[in-house]
Design a protein around this motif. Structure first.
Motif, PDB file in Angstrom:
ATOM      1  N   ILE A 188       0.843  -1.202   0.000  1.00  0.00           N
ATOM      2  CA  ILE A 188       0.000   0.000   0.000  1.00  0.00           C
ATOM      3  C   ILE A 188       0.884   1.261   0.000  1.00  0.00           C
ATOM      4  O   ILE A 188       0.749   2.110   0.885  1.00  0.00           O
ATOM      5  N   PRO A 189       1.806   1.402  -0.961  1.00  0.00           N
ATOM      6  CA  PRO A 189       2.656   2.591  -0.972  1.00  0.00           C
ATOM      7  C   PRO A 189       1.823   3.859  -1.086  1.00  0.00           C
ATOM      8  O   PRO A 189       0.752   3.871  -1.704  1.00  0.00           O
ATOM      9  N   ALA A 190       2.310   4.927  -0.472  1.00  0.00           N
ATOM     10  CA  ALA A 190       1.563   6.179  -0.447  1.00  0.00           C
ATOM     11  C   ALA A 190       1.471   6.800  -1.833  1.00  0.00           C
ATOM     12  O   ALA A 190       2.445   6.814  -2.601  1.00  0.00           O
ATOM     13  N   VAL A 191       0.315   7.327  -2.141  1.00  0.00           N
ATOM     14  CA  VAL A 191       0.125   8.076  -3.376  1.00  0.00           C
ATOM     15  C   VAL A 191       1.108   9.246  -3.409  1.00  0.00           C
ATOM     16  O   VAL A 191       1.304   9.945  -2.410  1.00  0.00           O
ATOM     17  N   ALA A 201       0.558  11.012  -8.136  1.00  0.00           N
ATOM     18  CA  ALA A 201      -0.400  11.864  -7.428  1.00  0.00           C
ATOM     19  C   ALA A 201      -1.747  11.860  -8.143  1.00  0.00           C
ATOM     20  O   ALA A 201      -1.828  11.672  -9.358  1.00  0.00           O
ATOM     21  N   VAL A 202      -2.801  12.071  -7.373  1.00  0.00           N
ATOM     22  CA  VAL A 202      -4.151  12.146  -7.942  1.00  0.00           C
ATOM     23  C   VAL A 202      -4.238  13.386  -8.822  1.00  0.00           C
ATOM     24  O   VAL A 202      -3.870  14.493  -8.399  1.00  0.00           O
ATOM     25  N   TYR A 222      -2.511  17.259  -5.278  1.00  0.00           N
ATOM     26  CA  TYR A 222      -1.619  17.438  -4.124  1.00  0.00           C
ATOM     27  C   TYR A 222      -0.334  16.715  -4.478  1.00  0.00           C
ATOM     28  O   TYR A 222      -0.315  15.493  -4.636  1.00  0.00           O
ATOM     29  N   ALA A 223       0.742  17.475  -4.643  1.00  0.00           N
ATOM     30  CA  ALA A 223       1.961  16.933  -5.240  1.00  0.00           C
ATOM     31  C   ALA A 223       2.851  16.181  -4.255  1.00  0.00           C
ATOM     32  O   ALA A 223       3.675  15.364  -4.658  1.00  0.00           O
ATOM     33  N   ALA A 224       2.748  16.446  -2.965  1.00  0.00           N
ATOM     34  CA  ALA A 224       3.619  15.801  -1.977  1.00  0.00           C
ATOM     35  C   ALA A 224       3.146  14.366  -1.720  1.00  0.00           C
ATOM     36  O   ALA A 224       2.011  14.011  -2.030  1.00  0.00           O
ATOM     37  N   GLY A 253      -4.135  21.289   0.914  1.00  0.00           N
ATOM     38  CA  GLY A 253      -4.180  20.483  -0.304  1.00  0.00           C
ATOM     39  C   GLY A 253      -4.570  19.049  -0.047  1.00  0.00           C
ATOM     40  O   GLY A 253      -5.401  18.470  -0.771  1.00  0.00           O
ATOM     41  N   PHE A 254      -3.998  18.448   0.976  1.00  0.00           N
ATOM     42  CA  PHE A 254      -4.301  17.061   1.333  1.00  0.00           C
ATOM     43  C   PHE A 254      -5.730  16.951   1.853  1.00  0.00           C
ATOM     44  O   PHE A 254      -6.485  16.049   1.476  1.00  0.00           O
ATOM     45  N   GLU A 255      -6.140  17.871   2.715  1.00  0.00           N
ATOM     46  CA  GLU A 255      -7.492  17.861   3.274  1.00  0.00           C
ATOM     47  C   GLU A 255      -8.535  18.035   2.175  1.00  0.00           C
ATOM     48  O   GLU A 255      -9.564  17.337   2.161  1.00  0.00           O
TER      49      GLU A 255
END
Length: 269
Positions: A188-191, A201-202, A222-224, A253-255
């Protein structure tokens, strides 16, 4: 708020929420892309939160002096390219030693939010206990059963959001890049975490499939890396009555990304 003018901590002006203030210790909400303190994996010349804060203290800037620290250093923080709660303590007066002892004796719990691509067949909750080591020549972690340090991360699936899933990852002794490495090793690597094989990224178009975008508008929402240290909580006797833990909301951005995923996929289900 702790303020940093342009071209100090980042190219743009930066405001950091102060989410806890105690005797010789503070907690801030760190943005992604900012190292908390000096580390061998930092790119040469990269400003750090503690370094820039010490400069602000030397200049007697009011927002820095209001923290009540004289020589701040990091106790615990998310990785440089991730966001979240960041615990700083003063080298003077014994605070840094106290809080680092609490960290080393695993009397603090660290709870992260992590967004991954959907991983069918993955249990709703599991623990990854692979030992974590620093790569000998690259700025990343790896699994090593010979030189790695004992590490454990407990994962719990919180939400299914179409092609994505939101997880809670918890540990009592977060090593650099541990959460991201354990997530990747568990499928489950992070996006947005290309370093550990995460999905891209999405994109804006994935959230607005029916809306026609102008050329160049389809970019990362969200680029990070989608990894955020949301909470630091006591999990043993600290001897600090005023510390009940700290909570850092995800950055805007994440929220907003999570809100849009929920609006689209929870309503559709």
């Amino acid at each position: 708020m702790l303020s940093f003018p342009p071209n100090t901590l980042r190219a743009e002006a930066t405001l950091l929420p102060v989410i806890f203030r105690g005797r010789g210790v503070v907690a801030l909400a760190k943005p992604a892309g900012v190292p908390a303190d000096e580390h061998p994996w930092n790119a040469a010349g990269t400003p750090t939160l503690c370094g820039e804060l010490r400069k602000r203290l030397a200049l007697k800037i009011a927002s820095a002096e209001a923290l009540g620290l004289t020589r701040p250093a990091a106790v615990a923080a998310p990785d440089a390219d991730c966001s979240g709660a960041t615990l700083l303590a003063d080298r003077d007066g014994g605070a840094l030693e106290f809080w680092r002892n609490a960290l080393g004796s695993e009397r603090l719990a660290f709870r992260f939010l992590l967004l991954s691509r959907a991983a069918p067949g993955t249990p709703d909750a599991f623990t990854c206990a692979l030992p974590v080591a620093a790569h000998f020549s690259e700025a990343r972690a790896l699994v090593s059963h010979t030189t790695g340090k004992k590490s454990a991360t407990r994962f719990e699936r919180l939400e299914k959001l179409g092609a994505w899933e939101l997880w809670r990852a918890e540990t009592t002794l977060p090593r650099p890049h541990q959460i991201r490495l354990h997530a990747a090793e568990s499928g489950i690597p992070a996006v947005g975490d290309a370093l550990y094989g995460g999905a891209p990224a999405v994109l804006v178009s994935e959230l607005r499939p029916k809306k026609r975008l102008n050329k160049g508008d389809d970019k990362a929402f969200y680029a990070a890396p989608c990894v955020h240290l949301a909470e630091i909580a006591p999990c043993g006797e600290l001897g600090v009555p005023a510390f009940d833990g700290v909570v850092a909301p995800p950055p805007n951005g994440f929220e907003t990304l999570l809100k849009k995923l929920r609006a689209r996929f929870q309503c559709a289900s």
